[in-house]
Design a protein around this motif. Structure first.
Motif, PDB file in Angstrom:
ATOM      1  N   LEU A 178       0.857  -1.185   0.000  1.00  0.00           N
ATOM      2  CA  LEU A 178       0.000   0.000   0.000  1.00  0.00           C
ATOM      3  C   LEU A 178       0.891   1.232   0.000  1.00  0.00           C
ATOM      4  O   LEU A 178       1.412   1.638   1.033  1.00  0.00           O
ATOM      5  CB  LEU A 178      -0.900   0.008   1.241  1.00  0.00           C
ATOM      6  CG  LEU A 178      -1.909  -1.126   1.327  1.00  0.00           C
ATOM      7  CD1 LEU A 178      -2.529  -1.177   2.711  1.00  0.00           C
ATOM      8  CD2 LEU A 178      -2.980  -0.953   0.257  1.00  0.00           C
ATOM      9  N   PRO A 179       1.100   1.842  -1.187  1.00  0.00           N
ATOM     10  CA  PRO A 179       1.857   3.087  -1.237  1.00  0.00           C
ATOM     11  C   PRO A 179       1.049   4.218  -0.608  1.00  0.00           C
ATOM     12  O   PRO A 179      -0.174   4.146  -0.518  1.00  0.00           O
ATOM     13  CB  PRO A 179       2.050   3.337  -2.732  1.00  0.00           C
ATOM     14  CG  PRO A 179       1.678   2.065  -3.420  1.00  0.00           C
ATOM     15  CD  PRO A 179       0.719   1.368  -2.509  1.00  0.00           C
ATOM     16  N   GLY A 180       1.743   5.282  -0.224  1.00  0.00           N
ATOM     17  CA  GLY A 180       1.067   6.396   0.422  1.00  0.00           C
ATOM     18  C   GLY A 180       0.727   7.534  -0.508  1.00  0.00           C
ATOM     19  O   GLY A 180       0.359   7.340  -1.661  1.00  0.00           O
ATOM     20  N   GLY A 181       0.929   8.731   0.022  1.00  0.00           N
ATOM     21  CA  GLY A 181       0.389   9.940  -0.571  1.00  0.00           C
ATOM     22  C   GLY A 181      -0.855  10.255   0.250  1.00  0.00           C
ATOM     23  O   GLY A 181      -1.529   9.329   0.715  1.00  0.00           O
ATOM     24  N   VAL A 182      -1.166  11.484   0.460  1.00  0.00           N
ATOM     25  CA  VAL A 182      -2.310  11.822   1.313  1.00  0.00           C
ATOM     26  C   VAL A 182      -3.635  11.407   0.675  1.00  0.00           C
ATOM     27  O   VAL A 182      -4.472  10.766   1.296  1.00  0.00           O
ATOM     28  CB  VAL A 182      -2.330  13.332   1.652  1.00  0.00           C
ATOM     29  CG1 VAL A 182      -3.549  13.681   2.494  1.00  0.00           C
ATOM     30  CG2 VAL A 182      -1.069  13.726   2.383  1.00  0.00           C
ATOM     31  N   ALA A 183      -3.836  11.749  -0.584  1.00  0.00           N
ATOM     32  CA  ALA A 183      -5.121  11.500  -1.239  1.00  0.00           C
ATOM     33  C   ALA A 183      -5.358  10.021  -1.521  1.00  0.00           C
ATOM     34  O   ALA A 183      -6.495   9.549  -1.470  1.00  0.00           O
ATOM     35  CB  ALA A 183      -5.217  12.297  -2.541  1.00  0.00           C
ATOM     36  N   ASN A 184      -4.310   9.273  -1.821  1.00  0.00           N
ATOM     37  CA  ASN A 184      -4.447   7.868  -2.204  1.00  0.00           C
ATOM     38  C   ASN A 184      -5.164   7.028  -1.138  1.00  0.00           C
ATOM     39  O   ASN A 184      -6.225   6.467  -1.396  1.00  0.00           O
ATOM     40  CB  ASN A 184      -3.061   7.310  -2.554  1.00  0.00           C
ATOM     41  CG  ASN A 184      -3.092   5.870  -2.978  1.00  0.00           C
ATOM     42  OD1 ASN A 184      -3.850   5.483  -3.853  1.00  0.00           O
ATOM     43  ND2 ASN A 184      -2.240   5.081  -2.359  1.00  0.00           N
TER      44      ASN A 184
END
Length: 178
Positions: free
Chosen positions: A72-78
């Motif tokens: 599960l990669p991140g980034g705020v919106a993802n």
């Protein structure tokens, strides 16, 4: 081994997708991009649009049984988008029910919180998720990488892109025991 990389159509932090993807492929595994919609996903470099990537499978048609592990990669919106998609949440939960290794970085543990799989586990994340993880029954630590569990039932978490080397190494170690 087929490794699922679950992302929303937009908002994934590109380096948190591409670095683990490369590590998995270089180790001889098959990375598979799974998303909530067919087509392409839009990567981001923080708030700026970056590259797009082709979706291999749609989460509604995918099952944890078809994979050996999940990233599960991140980034705020993802993860914020993924945690509102019942199919994505069920897909994530399926990996825990099957006892398969899962790796989550940065804001990605939001999806784990929604799947109700952090209770009794120790993990790390971007610092702003600390309260969410604690409220969901997990123990939050501020460490470069946190490995909870052993063998196939392993959860690997990290805080940010600067932790990617340690994150990828710990995840590949977990795959060795899977």
């Amino acid at each position: 081994m087929r490794i699922a990389f679950l992302t929303a159509p937009e908002g994934v932090e590109q380096v948190e997708l591409t670095e683990p993807w490369k590590a998995v492929a270089d180790a001889g595994h098959e990375p598979v991009l799974v998303s909530t919609e067919p087509g392409r996903v839009q990567g981001f470099d923080h708030l700026d649009k970056a590259d797009t990537f082709p979706v291999d499978e749609v989460v509604g048609d995918a099952s944890a049984d078809a994979f050996g592990a999940l990233v599960l990669p991140g980034g705020v919106a993802n993860p914020d988008f993924l945690r509102t998609d019942d199919r994505a949440v069920a897909f994530v939960k399926g990996f825990f029910e099957a006892g398969l290794p899962v790796a989550a970085i940065c804001h990605a543990p939001w999806t784990l919180v929604e799947a109700d799989v952090v209770r009794g586990r120790t993990l790390t994340s971007w610092p702003s998720l600390r309260t969410d993880i604690r409220n969901a029954g997990g123990t939050w630590v501020d460490e470069q990488v946190q490995v909870c569990g052993a063998g196939p039932n392993t959860l690997v978490t990290s805080r940010r892109p600067d932790d990617l080397k340690a994150f990828c190494g710990a995840f590949l170690d977990a795959l060795g025991g899977a």
